[in-house]
Design a protein around this motif. Structure first.
Motif, PDB file in Angstrom:
ATOM      1  N   GLU A 298      46.419  33.635  43.161  1.00 48.30           N
ATOM      2  CA  GLU A 298      46.711  32.950  41.898  1.00 48.30           C
ATOM      3  C   GLU A 298      45.433  32.705  41.102  1.00 48.30           C
ATOM      4  O   GLU A 298      45.406  32.884  39.880  1.00 48.30           O
ATOM      5  CB  GLU A 298      47.442  31.638  42.169  1.00 48.30           C
ATOM      6  CG  GLU A 298      48.869  31.847  42.628  1.00 48.30           C
ATOM      7  CD  GLU A 298      49.540  30.577  43.110  1.00 48.30           C
ATOM      8  OE1 GLU A 298      48.913  29.494  43.060  1.00 48.30           O
ATOM      9  OE2 GLU A 298      50.695  30.674  43.549  1.00 48.30           O
ATOM     10  N   GLU A 299      44.371  32.305  41.787  1.00 46.22           N
ATOM     11  CA  GLU A 299      43.079  32.091  41.112  1.00 46.22           C
ATOM     12  C   GLU A 299      42.557  33.389  40.512  1.00 46.22           C
ATOM     13  O   GLU A 299      42.059  33.409  39.383  1.00 46.22           O
ATOM     14  CB  GLU A 299      42.050  31.520  42.093  1.00 46.22           C
ATOM     15  CG  GLU A 299      42.286  30.089  42.463  1.00 46.22           C
ATOM     16  CD  GLU A 299      42.057  29.144  41.300  1.00 46.22           C
ATOM     17  OE1 GLU A 299      41.141  29.387  40.493  1.00 46.22           O
ATOM     18  OE2 GLU A 299      42.816  28.174  41.195  1.00 46.22           O
ATOM     19  N   LEU A 300      42.679  34.471  41.258  1.00 50.54           N
ATOM     20  CA  LEU A 300      42.220  35.759  40.740  1.00 50.54           C
ATOM     21  C   LEU A 300      43.036  36.184  39.524  1.00 50.54           C
ATOM     22  O   LEU A 300      42.478  36.704  38.549  1.00 50.54           O
ATOM     23  CB  LEU A 300      42.296  36.828  41.829  1.00 50.54           C
ATOM     24  CG  LEU A 300      41.202  36.767  42.887  1.00 50.54           C
ATOM     25  CD1 LEU A 300      41.521  37.682  44.048  1.00 50.54           C
ATOM     26  CD2 LEU A 300      39.856  37.115  42.285  1.00 50.54           C
ATOM     27  N   LEU A 301      44.344  35.961  39.560  1.00 46.84           N
ATOM     28  CA  LEU A 301      45.178  36.310  38.415  1.00 46.84           C
ATOM     29  C   LEU A 301      44.776  35.520  37.172  1.00 46.84           C
ATOM     30  O   LEU A 301      44.711  36.077  36.065  1.00 46.84           O
ATOM     31  CB  LEU A 301      46.657  36.066  38.734  1.00 46.84           C
ATOM     32  CG  LEU A 301      47.306  37.065  39.677  1.00 46.84           C
ATOM     33  CD1 LEU A 301      48.724  36.612  40.028  1.00 46.84           C
ATOM     34  CD2 LEU A 301      47.327  38.458  39.064  1.00 46.84           C
TER      35      LEU A 301
ATOM     36  N   GLU B 289      42.818  37.120  33.526  1.00 46.20           N
ATOM     37  CA  GLU B 289      43.308  36.936  32.156  1.00 46.20           C
ATOM     38  C   GLU B 289      42.278  36.277  31.245  1.00 46.20           C
ATOM     39  O   GLU B 289      42.476  36.213  30.039  1.00 46.20           O
ATOM     40  CB  GLU B 289      44.588  36.092  32.177  1.00 46.20           C
ATOM     41  CG  GLU B 289      45.742  36.794  32.849  1.00 46.20           C
ATOM     42  CD  GLU B 289      46.966  35.909  32.967  1.00 46.20           C
ATOM     43  OE1 GLU B 289      46.946  34.767  32.458  1.00 46.20           O
ATOM     44  OE2 GLU B 289      47.955  36.362  33.564  1.00 46.20           O
ATOM     45  N   ASP B 290      41.183  35.806  31.799  1.00 47.78           N
ATOM     46  CA  ASP B 290      40.148  35.117  31.025  1.00 47.78           C
ATOM     47  C   ASP B 290      39.332  36.130  30.222  1.00 47.78           C
ATOM     48  O   ASP B 290      38.665  36.990  30.791  1.00 47.78           O
ATOM     49  CB  ASP B 290      39.236  34.340  31.970  1.00 47.78           C
ATOM     50  CG  ASP B 290      38.289  33.409  31.248  1.00 47.78           C
ATOM     51  OD1 ASP B 290      38.078  33.584  30.033  1.00 47.78           O
ATOM     52  OD2 ASP B 290      37.760  32.500  31.910  1.00 47.78           O
ATOM     53  N   PRO B 291      39.369  36.041  28.901  1.00 47.81           N
ATOM     54  CA  PRO B 291      38.644  37.019  28.073  1.00 47.81           C
ATOM     55  C   PRO B 291      37.121  36.866  28.143  1.00 47.81           C
ATOM     56  O   PRO B 291      36.394  37.771  27.747  1.00 47.81           O
ATOM     57  CB  PRO B 291      39.161  36.736  26.664  1.00 47.81           C
ATOM     58  CG  PRO B 291      39.639  35.330  26.692  1.00 47.81           C
ATOM     59  CD  PRO B 291      40.111  35.073  28.098  1.00 47.81           C
TER      60      PRO B 291
ATOM     61  N   MET C  74      36.999  42.086  40.802  1.00 49.85           N
ATOM     62  CA  MET C  74      38.036  41.110  41.135  1.00 49.85           C
ATOM     63  C   MET C  74      39.350  41.810  41.468  1.00 49.85           C
ATOM     64  O   MET C  74      40.081  41.365  42.363  1.00 49.85           O
ATOM     65  CB  MET C  74      38.234  40.137  39.970  1.00 49.85           C
ATOM     66  CG  MET C  74      37.051  39.218  39.759  1.00 49.85           C
ATOM     67  SD  MET C  74      37.088  38.332  38.190  1.00 49.85           S
ATOM     68  CE  MET C  74      38.559  37.384  38.339  1.00 49.85           C
ATOM     69  N   LYS C  75      39.647  42.911  40.798  1.00 54.74           N
ATOM     70  CA  LYS C  75      40.866  43.666  41.083  1.00 54.74           C
ATOM     71  C   LYS C  75      40.813  44.260  42.486  1.00 54.74           C
ATOM     72  O   LYS C  75      41.815  44.268  43.206  1.00 54.74           O
ATOM     73  CB  LYS C  75      41.065  44.776  40.063  1.00 54.74           C
ATOM     74  CG  LYS C  75      41.474  44.263  38.695  1.00 54.74           C
ATOM     75  CD  LYS C  75      41.552  45.386  37.684  1.00 54.74           C
ATOM     76  CE  LYS C  75      41.809  44.856  36.298  1.00 54.74           C
ATOM     77  NZ  LYS C  75      41.786  45.904  35.275  1.00 54.74           N
ATOM     78  N   GLU C  76      39.642  44.738  42.900  1.00 57.83           N
ATOM     79  CA  GLU C  76      39.483  45.272  44.249  1.00 57.83           C
ATOM     80  C   GLU C  76      39.663  44.163  45.285  1.00 57.83           C
ATOM     81  O   GLU C  76      40.293  44.362  46.323  1.00 57.83           O
ATOM     82  CB  GLU C  76      38.122  45.942  44.413  1.00 57.83           C
ATOM     83  CG  GLU C  76      37.996  47.235  43.641  1.00 57.83           C
ATOM     84  CD  GLU C  76      39.040  48.262  44.059  1.00 57.83           C
ATOM     85  OE1 GLU C  76      39.253  48.450  45.280  1.00 57.83           O
ATOM     86  OE2 GLU C  76      39.654  48.859  43.163  1.00 57.83           O
TER      87      GLU C  76
END
Length: 73
Positions: free
Chosen positions: A23-26, A30-32, A42-44
């Motif tokens: 949830e934190e990574l998601l 989304e943070d521009p 972060m996606k990895e």
């Protein structure tokens, strides 16, 4: 291959911790303000944590955190 023997309480705790991290990574993805290079890393990390979640959570719980396919630009 390594094995891990945990009781039901520990399994639920692992599931909770992994969900919180996802949830934190998601939110951060989304943070521009965060650079795209950092977001790729972060996606990895998200993929790796999701694989761990698949080992301890039910299929229904995993569906909530399933990584979305990226659309090509």
């Amino acid at each position: 291959m390594l094995g891990l023997l945990v009781n039901e309480t520990e399994q639920k705790e692992l599931e909770y911790i992994l969900k919180r991290e996802l949830e934190e990574l998601l939110l951060d993805l989304e943070d521009p303000r965060i650079d795209n290079l950092v977001k790729e890393s972060m996606k990895e990390r998200y993929k790796g944590i999701f694989q761990l979640l698949r080992r301890v959570a039910s299929s229904d719980e995993c569906l909530k955190y399933m990584p979305r396919k990226q659309q090509s630009k």
